[in-house]
Design a protein around this motif. Structure first.
Motif, PDB file in Angstrom:
ATOM      1  N   LEU A 209       1.070  -1.458  -0.093  1.00  0.00           N
ATOM      2  CA  LEU A 209      -0.157   0.306  -0.329  1.00  0.00           C
ATOM      3  C   LEU A 209       0.689   1.174   0.229  1.00  0.00           C
ATOM      4  N   ASP A 210       1.328   2.220  -1.488  1.00  0.00           N
ATOM      5  CA  ASP A 210       1.650   2.738  -1.324  1.00  0.00           C
ATOM      6  C   ASP A 210       1.467   4.082  -0.894  1.00  0.00           C
ATOM      7  N   ASP A 211       0.150   4.539  -1.027  1.00  0.00           N
ATOM      8  CA  ASP A 211      -0.162   5.683  -0.593  1.00  0.00           C
ATOM      9  C   ASP A 211      -1.965   5.618   0.345  1.00  0.00           C
ATOM     10  N   MET A 212      -2.401   5.681   1.152  1.00  0.00           N
ATOM     11  CA  MET A 212      -3.915   5.965   1.514  1.00  0.00           C
ATOM     12  C   MET A 212      -4.006   7.636   1.669  1.00  0.00           C
TER      13      MET A 212
ATOM     14  N   VAL B 208       0.055  -7.572   3.427  1.00  0.00           N
ATOM     15  CA  VAL B 208      -0.096  -6.242   2.329  1.00  0.00           C
ATOM     16  C   VAL B 208       0.816  -5.564   3.844  1.00  0.00           C
ATOM     17  N   ARG B 209       1.671  -4.198   2.766  1.00  0.00           N
ATOM     18  CA  ARG B 209       3.087  -3.566   4.245  1.00  0.00           C
ATOM     19  C   ARG B 209       2.752  -2.511   3.421  1.00  0.00           C
ATOM     20  N   TRP B 210       2.619  -1.652   4.462  1.00  0.00           N
ATOM     21  CA  TRP B 210       3.100  -0.278   4.246  1.00  0.00           C
ATOM     22  C   TRP B 210       3.889   0.620   5.072  1.00  0.00           C
ATOM     23  N   VAL B 211       3.840   2.058   4.825  1.00  0.00           N
ATOM     24  CA  VAL B 211       4.818   2.863   5.567  1.00  0.00           C
ATOM     25  C   VAL B 211       4.266   3.873   5.773  1.00  0.00           C
ATOM     26  N   THR B 212       4.258   4.803   6.825  1.00  0.00           N
ATOM     27  CA  THR B 212       3.599   6.099   7.657  1.00  0.00           C
ATOM     28  C   THR B 212       4.919   7.158   8.183  1.00  0.00           C
ATOM     29  N   GLN B 213       4.226   8.366   7.767  1.00  0.00           N
ATOM     30  CA  GLN B 213       5.894   9.014   8.726  1.00  0.00           C
ATOM     31  C   GLN B 213       5.309   8.907  10.316  1.00  0.00           C
ATOM     32  N   HIS B 214       6.594   9.054  11.012  1.00  0.00           N
ATOM     33  CA  HIS B 214       6.234   8.928  11.975  1.00  0.00           C
ATOM     34  C   HIS B 214       5.597   9.854  12.721  1.00  0.00           C
ATOM     35  N   PHE B 215       5.589  11.418  11.963  1.00  0.00           N
ATOM     36  CA  PHE B 215       4.667  12.406  12.749  1.00  0.00           C
ATOM     37  C   PHE B 215       2.795  12.001  12.173  1.00  0.00           C
ATOM     38  N   ASN B 216       2.638  11.209  12.123  1.00  0.00           N
ATOM     39  CA  ASN B 216       0.739  10.715  11.507  1.00  0.00           C
ATOM     40  C   ASN B 216       0.324  10.180  12.149  1.00  0.00           C
ATOM     41  N   ALA B 217       0.142  11.084  13.293  1.00  0.00           N
ATOM     42  CA  ALA B 217      -0.775  10.342  14.823  1.00  0.00           C
ATOM     43  C   ALA B 217      -1.428   9.323  14.663  1.00  0.00           C
ATOM     44  N   ARG B 218      -1.977  10.474  13.426  1.00  0.00           N
ATOM     45  CA  ARG B 218      -3.862   9.608  13.822  1.00  0.00           C
ATOM     46  C   ARG B 218      -3.607   8.604  12.142  1.00  0.00           C
ATOM     47  N   GLY B 219      -2.868   8.345  11.252  1.00  0.00           N
ATOM     48  CA  GLY B 219      -3.280   7.438  10.792  1.00  0.00           C
ATOM     49  C   GLY B 219      -2.508   5.925  11.418  1.00  0.00           C
TER      50      GLY B 219
ATOM     51  N   GLN C 200      -2.841   5.587  14.538  1.00  0.00           N
ATOM     52  CA  GLN C 200      -3.746   4.942  15.544  1.00  0.00           C
ATOM     53  C   GLN C 200      -5.046   4.468  14.665  1.00  0.00           C
ATOM     54  N   PHE C 201      -4.778   4.655  13.632  1.00  0.00           N
ATOM     55  CA  PHE C 201      -6.094   3.928  12.766  1.00  0.00           C
ATOM     56  C   PHE C 201      -5.303   3.002  12.344  1.00  0.00           C
ATOM     57  N   TYR C 202      -3.934   2.649  12.434  1.00  0.00           N
ATOM     58  CA  TYR C 202      -3.929   1.714  11.710  1.00  0.00           C
ATOM     59  C   TYR C 202      -2.811   0.406  11.973  1.00  0.00           C
ATOM     60  N   ASP C 203      -3.023   0.945  13.479  1.00  0.00           N
ATOM     61  CA  ASP C 203      -2.637   0.033  14.849  1.00  0.00           C
ATOM     62  C   ASP C 203      -4.449  -0.673  15.025  1.00  0.00           C
ATOM     63  N   ARG C 204      -5.263   0.384  14.957  1.00  0.00           N
ATOM     64  CA  ARG C 204      -6.544  -0.664  15.398  1.00  0.00           C
ATOM     65  C   ARG C 204      -6.450  -2.074  14.361  1.00  0.00           C
TER      66      ARG C 204
END
Length: 151
Positions: free
Chosen positions: A84-87, A118-129, A131-135
């Motif tokens: 997953l490159d972008d969401m 499925v793998r993806w990365v996000t920036q450390h500062f994307n707190a809301r994202g 939190q969502f991914y952690d679910r």
């Protein structure tokens, strides 16, 4: 909760996709211009290109989010996995279930394609994202991403 529908991007989605793609670029502080956006759009519409675009539509058919996904070889597993490159979900649709629908669309695509992960990365500062991914994942993986920029 709104009823959402996931589809692949279609030719007539370009303008709505572009608004969301610009929002995604703005979030990450990446300058966006027509040349880059048009190239990505061509990739998404080219059946021979690895990158594919999913969009989430509300009950009126309006696009409120996007996900760019691709098949990615996993040599140690001898298989392909999804990447997953972008969401991105429009600010007005956040918290409405649109992001959940997108991620479930990615999960369904993975199942259909036989991707065991499925793998993806996000920036450390994307707190809301994050939190969502952690679910969905229970937290970040044990991988650390490195990036080598060519000068």
């Amino acid at each position: 909760m709104t009823n959402y529908r996931i589809t692949f991007v279609a030719d007539e989605d370009k303008d709505d996709w572009r608004v969301l793609f610009n929002g995604y670029a703005d979030f990450y502080g990446v300058p966006m211009d027509d040349a880059i956006a048009d190239r990505v759009w061509r990739w998404l519409r080219d059946p021979g290109h690895v990158l594919e675009g999913l969009v989430v539509r509300d009950e009126t058919g309006r696009i409120v989010g996007l996900a760019h996904v691709r098949s990615c070889p996993r040599p140690l597993g001898g298989c392909d996995i999804g990447f997953l490159d972008d969401m991105y979900v429009a600010p007005q649709a956040r918290g409405s279930g649109a992001a959940d629908a997108l991620l479930e669309g990615v999960r369904a695509l993975a199942e259909e394609r036989g991707w065991p992960a499925v793998r993806w990365v996000t920036q450390h500062f994307n707190a809301r994202g994050r939190q969502f991914y952690d679910r969905y994942t229970g937290g970040p993986s044990d991988f650390i991403m490195y990036q080598w920029k060519q000068e």
